[in-house]
Design a protein around this motif. Structure first.
Motif, PDB file in Angstrom:
ATOM      1  N   TRP A 430       0.810  -1.233   0.000  1.00 45.85           N
ATOM      2  CA  TRP A 430       0.000   0.000   0.000  1.00 45.85           C
ATOM      3  C   TRP A 430       0.836   1.273   0.000  1.00 45.85           C
ATOM      4  N   THR A 431       2.091   1.146  -0.346  1.00 44.58           N
ATOM      5  CA  THR A 431       2.862   2.363  -0.568  1.00 44.58           C
ATOM      6  C   THR A 431       2.316   2.999  -1.835  1.00 44.58           C
ATOM      7  N   PRO A 432       2.483   4.290  -2.006  1.00 39.45           N
ATOM      8  CA  PRO A 432       1.939   4.954  -3.199  1.00 39.45           C
ATOM      9  C   PRO A 432       2.351   4.253  -4.470  1.00 39.45           C
ATOM     10  N   GLN A 433       3.646   3.905  -4.573  1.00 39.93           N
ATOM     11  CA  GLN A 433       4.097   3.275  -5.803  1.00 39.93           C
ATOM     12  C   GLN A 433       3.552   1.849  -5.925  1.00 39.93           C
ATOM     13  N   GLY A 434       3.523   1.157  -4.815  1.00 40.35           N
ATOM     14  CA  GLY A 434       3.022  -0.206  -4.813  1.00 40.35           C
ATOM     15  C   GLY A 434       1.567  -0.255  -5.236  1.00 40.35           C
ATOM     16  N   LEU A 435       0.802   0.700  -4.750  1.00 42.04           N
ATOM     17  CA  LEU A 435      -0.619   0.773  -5.068  1.00 42.04           C
ATOM     18  C   LEU A 435      -0.804   1.031  -6.559  1.00 42.04           C
ATOM     19  N   ARG A 436       0.018   1.948  -7.043  1.00 37.26           N
ATOM     20  CA  ARG A 436      -0.064   2.292  -8.458  1.00 37.26           C
ATOM     21  C   ARG A 436       0.219   1.063  -9.324  1.00 37.26           C
ATOM     22  N   ASP A 437       1.313   0.363  -8.992  1.00 35.43           N
ATOM     23  CA  ASP A 437       1.666  -0.846  -9.755  1.00 35.43           C
ATOM     24  C   ASP A 437       0.573  -1.894  -9.645  1.00 35.43           C
ATOM     25  N   GLY A 438       0.055  -2.037  -8.437  1.00 39.56           N
ATOM     26  CA  GLY A 438      -0.970  -3.035  -8.214  1.00 39.56           C
ATOM     27  C   GLY A 438      -2.204  -2.764  -9.050  1.00 39.56           C
ATOM     28  N   LEU A 439      -2.627  -1.503  -9.059  1.00 36.66           N
ATOM     29  CA  LEU A 439      -3.809  -1.141  -9.845  1.00 36.66           C
ATOM     30  C   LEU A 439      -3.574  -1.409 -11.327  1.00 36.66           C
ATOM     31  N   ASP A 440      -2.381  -1.032 -11.788  1.00 33.94           N
ATOM     32  CA  ASP A 440      -2.059  -1.259 -13.206  1.00 33.94           C
ATOM     33  C   ASP A 440      -2.178  -2.741 -13.540  1.00 33.94           C
ATOM     34  N   ARG A 441      -1.642  -3.560 -12.635  1.00 36.86           N
ATOM     35  CA  ARG A 441      -1.669  -5.005 -12.860  1.00 36.86           C
ATOM     36  C   ARG A 441      -3.112  -5.509 -12.931  1.00 36.86           C
ATOM     37  N   ILE A 442      -3.926  -5.009 -12.029  1.00 36.80           N
ATOM     38  CA  ILE A 442      -5.328  -5.445 -12.000  1.00 36.80           C
ATOM     39  C   ILE A 442      -6.035  -5.056 -13.295  1.00 36.80           C
ATOM     40  N   LEU A 443      -5.788  -3.803 -13.745  1.00 38.12           N
ATOM     41  CA  LEU A 443      -6.425  -3.347 -14.983  1.00 38.12           C
ATOM     42  C   LEU A 443      -6.042  -4.255 -16.138  1.00 38.12           C
ATOM     43  N   PHE A 444      -4.754  -4.632 -16.136  1.00 38.89           N
ATOM     44  CA  PHE A 444      -4.260  -5.476 -17.222  1.00 38.89           C
ATOM     45  C   PHE A 444      -4.876  -6.871 -17.164  1.00 38.89           C
ATOM     46  N   GLU A 445      -4.857  -7.413 -15.978  1.00 44.96           N
ATOM     47  CA  GLU A 445      -5.353  -8.779 -15.825  1.00 44.96           C
ATOM     48  C   GLU A 445      -6.839  -8.899 -16.079  1.00 44.96           C
ATOM     49  N   HIS A 446      -7.580  -7.879 -15.652  1.00 48.62           N
ATOM     50  CA  HIS A 446      -9.047  -7.960 -15.824  1.00 48.62           C
ATOM     51  C   HIS A 446      -9.511  -7.302 -17.110  1.00 48.62           C
ATOM     52  N   LYS A 447      -8.563  -6.742 -17.851  1.00 46.02           N
ATOM     53  CA  LYS A 447      -8.891  -6.095 -19.118  1.00 46.02           C
ATOM     54  C   LYS A 447      -9.999  -5.052 -18.970  1.00 46.02           C
ATOM     55  N   ILE A 448      -9.864  -4.207 -17.949  1.00 49.18           N
ATOM     56  CA  ILE A 448     -10.835  -3.124 -17.827  1.00 49.18           C
ATOM     57  C   ILE A 448     -10.112  -1.787 -17.789  1.00 49.18           C
ATOM     58  N   ALA A 449     -10.861  -0.739 -18.098  1.00 48.32           N
ATOM     59  CA  ALA A 449     -10.267   0.587 -18.165  1.00 48.32           C
ATOM     60  C   ALA A 449     -10.206   1.213 -16.775  1.00 48.32           C
ATOM     61  N   LEU A 450      -9.216   2.052 -16.610  1.00 47.82           N
ATOM     62  CA  LEU A 450      -9.050   2.722 -15.315  1.00 47.82           C
ATOM     63  C   LEU A 450     -10.320   3.463 -14.913  1.00 47.82           C
ATOM     64  N   LYS A 451     -10.940   4.117 -15.902  1.00 45.72           N
ATOM     65  CA  LYS A 451     -12.094   4.935 -15.517  1.00 45.72           C
ATOM     66  C   LYS A 451     -13.249   4.075 -15.010  1.00 45.72           C
ATOM     67  N   ASP A 452     -13.327   2.838 -15.526  1.00 47.26           N
ATOM     68  CA  ASP A 452     -14.402   1.969 -15.034  1.00 47.26           C
ATOM     69  C   ASP A 452     -14.124   1.487 -13.614  1.00 47.26           C
ATOM     70  N   LEU A 453     -12.890   1.078 -13.406  1.00 47.45           N
ATOM     71  CA  LEU A 453     -12.547   0.630 -12.056  1.00 47.45           C
ATOM     72  C   LEU A 453     -12.639   1.793 -11.063  1.00 47.45           C
ATOM     73  N   ALA A 454     -12.165   2.960 -11.500  1.00 50.50           N
ATOM     74  CA  ALA A 454     -12.155   4.119 -10.599  1.00 50.50           C
ATOM     75  C   ALA A 454     -13.573   4.473 -10.158  1.00 50.50           C
ATOM     76  N   GLN A 455     -14.473   4.485 -11.116  1.00 54.39           N
ATOM     77  CA  GLN A 455     -15.845   4.844 -10.763  1.00 54.39           C
ATOM     78  C   GLN A 455     -16.482   3.777  -9.875  1.00 54.39           C
ATOM     79  N   ALA A 456     -16.193   2.532 -10.177  1.00 54.28           N
ATOM     80  CA  ALA A 456     -16.736   1.455  -9.343  1.00 54.28           C
ATOM     81  C   ALA A 456     -16.225   1.593  -7.912  1.00 54.28           C
ATOM     82  N   LEU A 457     -14.953   1.912  -7.790  1.00 57.18           N
ATOM     83  CA  LEU A 457     -14.370   2.072  -6.457  1.00 57.18           C
ATOM     84  C   LEU A 457     -14.963   3.280  -5.733  1.00 57.18           C
ATOM     85  N   ARG A 458     -15.182   4.350  -6.479  1.00 56.52           N
ATOM     86  CA  ARG A 458     -15.760   5.548  -5.856  1.00 56.52           C
ATOM     87  C   ARG A 458     -17.124   5.230  -5.252  1.00 56.52           C
TER      88      ARG A 458
END
Length: 490
Positions: A430-458
Motif C-alpha cells: 500500500w505504498t503509493p508506488q506499490g498501489l499504483r503498480d498493483g492497480l495497473d496489474r489489476i487493470l491489465f489482468e481484468h482487461k478493464i479501463a481505469l475509468k471503469d474501475l475508478a468509478q466502481a471504487l468511488r
RNA sequence: GGAGCUAUCGUCUAACGGUUAGGACAGCGCCCUUUCAAGGCGCUUGUACGGGUUCGAAUCCCGUUAGCUCUACCA
C-alpha cells in the motif's frame, strides 16, 4: 499641523458588520497603509438603544477576521482599554468633549436652545407638506417661527440646534466625486443635541459628534460611504463654526445587491461573519471588495488576463489611490468572490490550508499526521471554491457511506468490476508506488479501463461518483478502511 | 415634493474626442481527462433614451427616463 495621513472607520454597533462597511473600511485602511498613516476604529454609539457590548465585540471580531487592523481604537486584547492617544474611541464615553464644544457654540451664538416639542414640530411639518413644501426648520414657510432668535436659556427642557448659514451655497470638494454644490436653503437648522431636562445638554446627534471626533482624532481624510454625501453640507459649516480646518472628504460608492438595491440579507450573505462561515478566505474578501468601484493599476496597467486579476495586499496597497475610485455604485457578485477564493486556495500553501480548514473539520482532523493532511489538502485544493467545500470533499474520509443508490450499483458495480475489486482487496503493497503498480496489474489482468474501475471504487468506497483521484482516495482511506468498506462488495 | 449622486455586455470593468468598443466573472461549445475540478481553445451578449457641439462622441453640453442617497431628537 502635521501632514500625517489619518483615516478612520466609524461603524455603529447594530449587531453585525456589513460587507459594505468592510469595503469602506478597506479603502480607508488601504489609504492609510499606502501613505504610511494611521487607521482608527471608532464606535459610533450615540444611539444608546442599539449599542451593546456584544455588538461592539462583533465589529471588532469582524474587522480582525477581515485583516483590517487598526492603530487606534478599542484594544482587542483588553476589554475597555484603548489603543492610541485620542481615546476613548466610543462616542458614548466622550460626552464631556461634546458638551464643552456645544457650550463654545452657545457662547458664539452659533447654536441655540430649542423648546419646540415633537408635537409642535409635527404640526408644522404637516402644515408644510399640505402646501406641497418640505418641512425645514426655520426655512421656507417655517422661517422665523422657531427658536433661533429667542435666546432661550436652559431653564426649561430643550434640544440644541445649530444655526446654519442662510442663503448661498455650501461647497464640498470631494476627492472622489469632485466639487458638489448644495444650496444652503435646502438645509435647515438641525438638531445637534437631543431633548434634555433643564440645566442639561442632551446626547449629541451623529452629525455633530462625528465632526468633533474627526477633528479631535486628527483625521485627515474622511473616507466614508456615499450615503453620507448629503450629510456633509450640514457638517461643513460646523467645522467652520468650531474653527476647524476641513479634512479631505472622499465618499465611496455603495455596494448593491443583484436587484440594485442596497446589499442586505435578502441577497444572501451580507454580514462578514457569513462570508467567514461559508469558507471564504479573508484575502479573497478583501480583493473582491477592493475591486468594486476601483480598478487597481499595476505599473500603470489594468489586468489583462485572469492571472493578473489576482493581486496581493501589497499590490493593492501600492496601487491604491482615491482618484481611481469610481463614482458609480456597483453590484456585488458572489460568483466573482467564489472564483477569486478558488484561485487563492489553489495558490495557498498546504500548511496554511491545513490550519484554515480546522474550523470546518471534525475533531479527528487535528489528530491526523502531517503527511496525511498534506495529501488531503493537495488533492482537494484545486477542486474546491471554498474551505467549506474542501472540507465537504474530504468528508468521505470519516463518513462511510450508509446508503447506495440502486442506479449507481447497477451501473458501476458490475460483476466484472467487482472481480477487479476483489483483486484489489488482496493487494499487499500500500505504498503509493506499490498501489499504483498493483492497480495497473489489476487493470491489465481484468482487461478493464481505469475509468471503469475508478468509478466502481468511488461508488463502493464513498457511495458517490465524485472523489479525489482514485489513488489518492485509496491512500487517504488507508488499507484497513478500504478493506472494511469493500467487504460488502466482494 | 426638495437637495444630491449615478448610468458601457447578466455582473465587475477598460477605452488622450479617432479602437473591428478591450479584459475578467458567469453562461454556452469544443479539447484534455480517472469522476469532480483545474487547464487550453472558441462563442454569445454592451455604450439607457433624445437632442446638441464637432470633420469625428461611450467620452463634452442640455434635456428625458430609471435607480440610489439624504430630507429623523438613526447612524
Amino acid at each position: 499641523m502635521s501632514s500625517l495621513v489619518v483615516t478612520r472607520f466609524a461603524p455603529s454597533p447594530t449587531g453585525m458588520l456589513h460587507i459594505g462597511g468592510v469595503r469602506t473600511a478597506l479603502f480607508a485602511w488601504l489609504f492609510a497603509k499606502k501613505n504610511s498613516g494611521r487607521f482608527i476604529l471608532r464606535i459610533e454609539d450615540t444611539d444608546t438603544d442599539r449599542s451593546t457590548e456584544d455588538n461592539i465585540r462583533i465589529i471588532e471580531e469582524g474587522m480582525l477576521w477581515s485583516g483590517l487592523d487598526w492603530d487606534e481604537g478599542p484594544d482587542p486584547q483588553h476589554l475597555g482599554s484603548w489603543l492610541g492617544d485620542h481615546g476613548p474611541y466610543r462616542q458614548i464615553l466622550r460626552m464631556d468633549i461634546y458638551k464643552s464644544k456645544i457650550t463654545e457654540l452657545f457662547d458664539q451664538g452659533k447654536a441655540y436652545r430649542c423648546r419646540c416639542t415633537k408635537e409642535s414640530l409635527e404640526e408644522r411639518r404637516k402644515e408644510s407638506e399640505r402646501s406641497g413644501k418640505p418641512f425645514q426648520y426655520n426655512r421656507g414657510m417655517d422661517f422665523g417661527r422657531g427658536c433661533r432668535d429667542k435666546h432661550h436659556d436652559d431653564s426649561l427642557p430643550s434640544s440644541v440646534r445649530f444655526a446654519m448659514p442662510l442663503g448661498g451655497d455650501i461647497i464640498l470638494e470631494d476627492a472622489i466625486k469632485g466639487m458638489i454644490k448644495f444650496p444652503s436653503d435646502s438645509l435647515d437648522d438641525w438638531i445637534i443635541a437631543r431633548w434634555s431636562e433643564p440645566g442639561e445638554i442632551g446626547v449629541p446627534t451623529y452629525n455633530f459628534s462625528v465632526v468633533v471626533d474627526d477633528v479631535a482624532m486628527k483625521v485627515s481624510h474622511v473616507i466614508r460611504g456615499d450615503d453620507h454625501v448629503a450629510n456633509t453640507p450640514k457638517q461643513i459649516p460646523l467645522f467652520e463654526a468650531l474653527g476647524y480646518t476641513l479634512p479631505v472628504f472622499a465618499h465611496v460608492p455603495m455596494i448593491l445587491g443583484k436587484d440594485k438595491q442596497k446589499l442586505s440579507k435578502r441577497h444572501g450573505a451580507a454580514s462578514i461573519t457569513e462570508f467567514k462561515d461559508l469558507g471564504f478566505l479573508a484575502q479573497a474578501v478583501r480583493l473582491t471588495l477592493a475591486k468594486l468601484s476601483w480598478t487597481p493599476k499595476i505599473d500603470g496597467k489594468v489586468a489583462e488576463s485572469a492571472e493578473e486579476e489576482i493581486l496581493s495586499d501589497a499590490q493593492l496597497i501600492d496601487a491604491f489611490n482615491l482618484e481611481d475610485i469610481q463614482t458609480s455604485p456597483s453590484v456585488f457578485d458572489i460568483d466573482k468572490l467564489y472564483w477569486i477564493n478558488q484561485k487563492l486556495i489553489m495558490n495557498s500553501t498546504n500548511e496554511f490550508l491545513m490550519k484554515s480548514l480546522e474550523p470546518f473539520m471534525p475533531s479527528v482532523w487535528q489528530t491526523q499526521d502531517i503527511a496525511w493532511k498534506n495529501l488531503a489538502v493537495s488533492c482537494t485544493k484545486e477542486r474546491s471554491r471554498t474551505l467549506k467545500e474542501m472540507a465537504q470533499s474530504l468528508a468521505f474520509c470519516w463518513e462511510a457511506p450508509q446508503i447506495f443508490e440502486e442506479k449507481l450499483i447497477i451501473k458501476h458495480l458490475t460483476e466484472s468490476n467487482r472481480s477487479a475489486i476483489r483483486s484489489l482487496n488482496l493487494l499487499e503493497d500500500w505504498t503509493p508506488q506499490g498501489l499504483r503498480d498493483g492497480l495497473d496489474r489489476i487493470l491489465f489482468e481484468h482487461k478493464i479501463a481505469l475509468k471503469d474501475l475508478a468509478q466502481a471504487l468511488r461508488v463502493a468506497l464513498t457511495g458517490g461518483t465524485i472523489s479525489p483521484p482514485i489513488h489518492e482516495t485509496l491512500l487517504l482511506l488507508g488499507e484497513e478502511e478500504v478493506r472494511r468498506r469493500l467487504l460488502r462488495w466482494i
